[in-house]
Design an enzyme around this catalytic site. Sequence first.
Site, PDB file in Angstrom:
ATOM      1  N   ASP A  91      10.725  21.704  37.040  1.00 21.33           N
ATOM      2  CA  ASP A  91      12.047  21.248  37.436  1.00 21.33           C
ATOM      3  C   ASP A  91      12.646  22.223  38.446  1.00 21.33           C
ATOM      4  O   ASP A  91      13.501  23.036  38.122  1.00 21.33           O
ATOM      5  CB  ASP A  91      12.928  21.134  36.190  1.00 21.33           C
ATOM      6  CG  ASP A  91      14.035  20.126  36.394  1.00 21.33           C
ATOM      7  OD1 ASP A  91      14.088  19.513  37.479  1.00 21.33           O
ATOM      8  OD2 ASP A  91      14.847  19.961  35.470  1.00 21.33           O
ATOM      9  N   LYS A  98       5.548  18.921  34.815  1.00 24.92           N
ATOM     10  CA  LYS A  98       6.413  18.579  35.949  1.00 24.92           C
ATOM     11  C   LYS A  98       7.527  19.610  36.007  1.00 24.92           C
ATOM     12  O   LYS A  98       8.464  19.593  35.203  1.00 24.92           O
ATOM     13  CB  LYS A  98       6.990  17.177  35.798  1.00 24.92           C
ATOM     14  CG  LYS A  98       7.754  16.740  37.034  1.00 24.92           C
ATOM     15  CD  LYS A  98       8.089  15.259  36.984  1.00 24.92           C
ATOM     16  CE  LYS A  98       8.705  14.759  38.272  1.00 24.92           C
ATOM     17  NZ  LYS A  98       9.920  15.432  38.672  1.00 24.92           N
ATOM     18  N   LYS A 140       8.115  11.193  32.220  1.00 21.44           N
ATOM     19  CA  LYS A 140       9.282  12.046  31.977  1.00 21.44           C
ATOM     20  C   LYS A 140       9.570  12.207  30.485  1.00 21.44           C
ATOM     21  O   LYS A 140       9.344  11.309  29.689  1.00 21.44           O
ATOM     22  CB  LYS A 140      10.523  11.431  32.650  1.00 21.44           C
ATOM     23  CG  LYS A 140      10.350  11.165  34.137  1.00 21.44           C
ATOM     24  CD  LYS A 140      10.580  12.404  34.960  1.00 21.44           C
ATOM     25  CE  LYS A 140      12.024  12.738  35.109  1.00 21.44           C
ATOM     26  NZ  LYS A 140      12.639  12.387  36.354  1.00 21.44           N
ATOM     27  N   TYR A 198       4.719  27.746  42.063  1.00 23.00           N
ATOM     28  CA  TYR A 198       3.401  27.243  41.656  1.00 23.00           C
ATOM     29  C   TYR A 198       2.955  26.196  42.675  1.00 23.00           C
ATOM     30  O   TYR A 198       3.734  25.305  43.019  1.00 23.00           O
ATOM     31  CB  TYR A 198       3.469  26.555  40.291  1.00 23.00           C
ATOM     32  CG  TYR A 198       3.360  27.479  39.101  1.00 23.00           C
ATOM     33  CD1 TYR A 198       2.322  28.402  39.013  1.00 23.00           C
ATOM     34  CD2 TYR A 198       4.267  27.399  38.050  1.00 23.00           C
ATOM     35  CE1 TYR A 198       2.203  29.234  37.908  1.00 23.00           C
ATOM     36  CE2 TYR A 198       4.160  28.230  36.941  1.00 23.00           C
ATOM     37  CZ  TYR A 198       3.120  29.143  36.874  1.00 23.00           C
ATOM     38  OH  TYR A 198       3.004  29.964  35.801  1.00 23.00           O
ATOM     39  N   CYS A 220      48.557  26.912  16.378  1.00 23.27           N
ATOM     40  CA  CYS A 220      47.302  26.523  15.733  1.00 23.27           C
ATOM     41  C   CYS A 220      47.348  25.029  15.411  1.00 23.27           C
ATOM     42  O   CYS A 220      48.294  24.563  14.782  1.00 23.27           O
ATOM     43  CB  CYS A 220      47.109  27.326  14.453  1.00 23.27           C
ATOM     44  SG  CYS A 220      45.760  26.718  13.437  1.00 23.27           S
ATOM     45  N   CYS A 242      46.086  29.873   6.960  1.00 23.99           N
ATOM     46  CA  CYS A 242      45.707  28.686   7.725  1.00 23.99           C
ATOM     47  C   CYS A 242      44.595  27.960   6.971  1.00 23.99           C
ATOM     48  O   CYS A 242      43.544  28.539   6.710  1.00 23.99           O
ATOM     49  CB  CYS A 242      45.225  29.103   9.116  1.00 23.99           C
ATOM     50  SG  CYS A 242      44.500  27.746  10.052  1.00 23.99           S
ATOM     51  N   SER A 296       7.274  11.395  46.969  1.00 23.13           N
ATOM     52  CA  SER A 296       7.745  11.664  45.611  1.00 23.13           C
ATOM     53  C   SER A 296       6.842  10.912  44.638  1.00 23.13           C
ATOM     54  O   SER A 296       5.793  10.412  45.029  1.00 23.13           O
ATOM     55  CB  SER A 296       9.210  11.278  45.464  1.00 23.13           C
ATOM     56  OG  SER A 296       9.350   9.898  45.632  1.00 23.13           O
ATOM     57  N   GLU A 345      -0.485  17.847  34.674  1.00 25.10           N
ATOM     58  CA  GLU A 345       0.259  19.074  34.988  1.00 25.10           C
ATOM     59  C   GLU A 345       1.680  18.990  34.448  1.00 25.10           C
ATOM     60  O   GLU A 345       2.241  17.899  34.382  1.00 25.10           O
ATOM     61  CB  GLU A 345       0.356  19.253  36.524  1.00 25.10           C
ATOM     62  CG  GLU A 345      -0.978  19.228  37.225  1.00 25.10           C
ATOM     63  CD  GLU A 345      -0.848  19.187  38.744  1.00 25.10           C
ATOM     64  OE1 GLU A 345       0.282  19.069  39.256  1.00 25.10           O
ATOM     65  OE2 GLU A 345      -1.890  19.276  39.414  1.00 25.10           O
ATOM     66  N   CYS A 360      44.090  31.872  15.806  1.00 24.23           N
ATOM     67  CA  CYS A 360      45.264  31.534  15.009  1.00 24.23           C
ATOM     68  C   CYS A 360      45.660  32.803  14.278  1.00 24.23           C
ATOM     69  O   CYS A 360      44.819  33.491  13.706  1.00 24.23           O
ATOM     70  CB  CYS A 360      44.905  30.432  14.026  1.00 24.23           C
ATOM     71  SG  CYS A 360      46.077  30.302  12.672  1.00 24.23           S
ATOM     72  N   CYS A 364      47.519  24.758  11.324  1.00 23.10           N
ATOM     73  CA  CYS A 364      48.621  25.217  10.479  1.00 23.10           C
ATOM     74  C   CYS A 364      49.910  25.445  11.267  1.00 23.10           C
ATOM     75  O   CYS A 364      50.946  25.738  10.678  1.00 23.10           O
ATOM     76  CB  CYS A 364      48.230  26.487   9.727  1.00 23.10           C
ATOM     77  SG  CYS A 364      48.110  27.929  10.785  1.00 23.10           S
TER      78      CYS A 364
HETATM   79  S1  IVH Z   1       3.024  16.216  43.000  1.00 21.35           S
HETATM   80  C1  IVH Z   1       2.286  13.224  46.149  1.00 21.35           C
HETATM   81  N1  IVH Z   1       3.113  17.802  40.905  1.00 21.35           N
HETATM   82  O1  IVH Z   1       8.430  16.182  41.327  1.00 21.35           O
HETATM   83  C2  IVH Z   1       2.678  13.989  44.967  1.00 21.35           C
HETATM   84  N2  IVH Z   1       5.171  17.125  41.899  1.00 21.35           N
HETATM   85  O2  IVH Z   1       9.271  13.409  41.583  1.00 21.35           O
HETATM   86  C3  IVH Z   1       3.690  15.021  45.263  1.00 21.35           C
HETATM   87  N3  IVH Z   1       7.149  18.108  40.842  1.00 21.35           N
HETATM   88  O3  IVH Z   1       9.063  16.218  44.762  1.00 21.35           O
HETATM   89  C4  IVH Z   1       4.261  15.699  44.118  1.00 21.35           C
HETATM   90  N4  IVH Z   1       6.069  19.283  39.340  1.00 21.35           N
HETATM   91  O4  IVH Z   1       9.345  18.437  43.466  1.00 21.35           O
HETATM   92  C5  IVH Z   1       3.829  17.115  41.826  1.00 21.35           C
HETATM   93  N5  IVH Z   1       3.031  19.248  39.096  1.00 21.35           N
HETATM   94  C6  IVH Z   1       3.739  18.557  40.004  1.00 21.35           C
HETATM   95  C7  IVH Z   1       5.148  18.611  40.046  1.00 21.35           C
HETATM   96  C8  IVH Z   1       5.832  17.875  41.015  1.00 21.35           C
HETATM   97  C9  IVH Z   1       7.259  18.966  39.838  1.00 21.35           C
HETATM   98  C10 IVH Z   1       8.303  17.537  41.578  1.00 21.35           C
HETATM   99  C11 IVH Z   1       8.211  17.691  43.078  1.00 21.35           C
HETATM  100  C12 IVH Z   1       8.294  16.299  43.605  1.00 21.35           C
HETATM  101  C13 IVH Z   1       8.933  15.561  42.479  1.00 21.35           C
HETATM  102  C14 IVH Z   1       8.556  14.104  42.515  1.00 21.35           C
END
Ligand code: IVH
Length: 674
Positions: free
Chosen positions: A120, A118, A317, A226, A411, A435, A84, A116, A429, A414
């Site tokens: 969700d 991030k 974030k 992606y 209500c 009212c 992560s 990049e 109402c 009123c």
């Molecule tokens: S790289 C070793 N790139 O964020 C690096 N993760 O908090 C591995 N995520 O489990 C992750 N967009 O699900 C990477 N452009 C991005 C991402 C990304 C979303 C998520 C992914 C990961 C989590 C980590």
Amino acid sequence: MMTPDVAERRIQSLRQQINHHNYLYYVLDSPEIPDSEFDRLMRELEQLEQQFPQLITPDSPTQRVGATPLTEFGEVRHEVPMLSLDNAFDEHEVQEFDRRLHERLDTSAQIEYTAEPKLDGLAVSLVYENGVLTRGATRGDGTLGEDVTQNVRTLLSVPLRLVGTGFPRLLEARGEIFMPKKGFEMLNAKAEKNHEKPFINPRNAAAGSLRQLDARITASRPLEFYAYAWGQVEGGRLPERHSKVLACFREWGLRTNPENRLVIGLEGCLKFYKHMADKRDQLPYQIDGVVYKVDRLDLQKELGFVARAPRWALAHKFPAEEVMTVLRAVEFQVGRTGALTPVARLQPVFVGGANISNATLHNMDEIERKDVRVGDTVIVRRAGDVIPEVAGVVLAKRPKNARRVHLPLKCPVCGSKVLRIEGEAVARCSAGLYCPAQRKEMIRHFASRRALDIEGLGEKLVDQLVDAGLVHTPADLFKLTAKQLADLERMGDKSADNLLQAINKASNTTFSRFLYALGIREVGETTALVLARHYGSLDALLAADQDSLMQVPDIGPVVAASIASFFHEPHNLKVIRALRESGVRWQQQADAKKFKHSSILAGLTFVITGTLSQMTRDDAKDTILALGGKVSGSVSKKTDYLVVGAEPGSKLAEARRLGVALMDEQAFLRRIKQ
Ligand code: IVH
């Protein structure tokens, strides 16, 4: 019938064409053939495979959806652990990250990063052997994940076979599976229709959709992929930079995010962060921040890992748009039409950049569907400029004494009876303008900018006037005296005088504004204008019955019934009479004349975005209405033109997506001057 030889050649050619067009569509985002042509190729392939089943291979584009549901998911070991990311919540933490890297790498040169969005969604691993997708797995705990091969195969943005050449014999691509915002809304709209519990957010929906034992369900869900990382690589080499690997991925048919950028140093990172934060609302999918990755792989290797995250990457974030808090109470607010809206009173939380203690619960159906109870821990969402809402409940945290929410019988303002028509989500109402809450909303609406436009008559003042018993109906506004006003709290002689002048000025209006100001249910500005044009005078309109109303263009039975019943109500007629007696007037002639020559925009629906330089948006709106067109607040398939001013908002992207025609200001001006 074709010989098997000929069929095989044709099948191969069809598969190649289909894969190629899929690639153009999903990876490059630039299709070369219409959907119908693509469908035709698919159908031909399906038919041939039906005739020659021995020629079906698992990587055929027809074989995305397996027919037999699993009983459980197999377990998968990630040979290269799926890590992560460390998080940063402010600039300072990013600065520290960049500083640490300089220290470790013992360099003062700027570091190059791939930046990049991030995404969700949820992380997945895709194994390609000799270019063929052989395994798809969830991240799980990073070492052990679930085998979701059947499910990932159903995603059209996941290639079953890589394209081009030069890919390693074994390539484990990693990336994110996510549900675009539009798809999420559609899925939840469907759930609502079927009285099913909605998904809390696109991420939950993506996870829930992917982890289905029956891949046919996954196939029906709008999921996308992606690629942004990789694991095992054997029998081949990847380039020496993260950005170059992603470029190769793209050439091999793996979709990568077009927003990714190579940036230089801390400054480049922060600039990208700001850029994505500004763009966030316009993106078709949810992101919860951005990710910075050291671009050079030799440097990545030198930096290595700590615990469960690489030292060479950082997630920066955005402030949370969803947080948990406790629902303390549910109260009901009464709107202009008497609709009771449940409002959540929350333990205050910081979300989407503001402190929130109230959020909407929409209506009773919504409360029941989401099973929201007082005392629950709820997820509150506040995204962009959207009203904060309760997105869902954390059932695991429900206390024993959580209380169900009941619609009040009376209500809250009123005390009159509350009515809820069978099958309708909204409870109202029944007291109408008796009212005070409805009265206040009615008067606010009457005085609002696009209605009679009484300057200075704001929300607080309306409350004061109604609470003091000075104003019961809009007509009472015209009887106010300077003395009465000056006696109100926080109101000096000067402001009292200004208000009286504003009221006097507003009494000279147009017929359509007057109709709109009455606040008849279902009658918005456009309908008010249509009515004004059609009937020309109030007396003619008052004399119209429902049948006659239905003859008016664009007025259907529901709207006609609502108008007829409004004018049937003695109380409303009394207010109208009083308004006329108090001097509210309009120039019938002018209205009629203006419209006679001007229906060049008839049948066309416009939406406006951005700032116009030659006129205000309100003026543009008035002009369109006056020329017989319609103006809508949001872009849909029914929109004919989007008028695009400077610094347009998200409507532009939406219009492009739907293929709505665009008009810049010059083109718009030319059009209305025809
Ligand atoms: S790289 C070793 N790139 O964020 C690096 N993760 O908090 C591995 N995520 O489990 C992750 N967009 O699900 C990477 N452009 C991005 C991402 C990304 C979303 C998520 C992914 C990961 C989590 C980590």
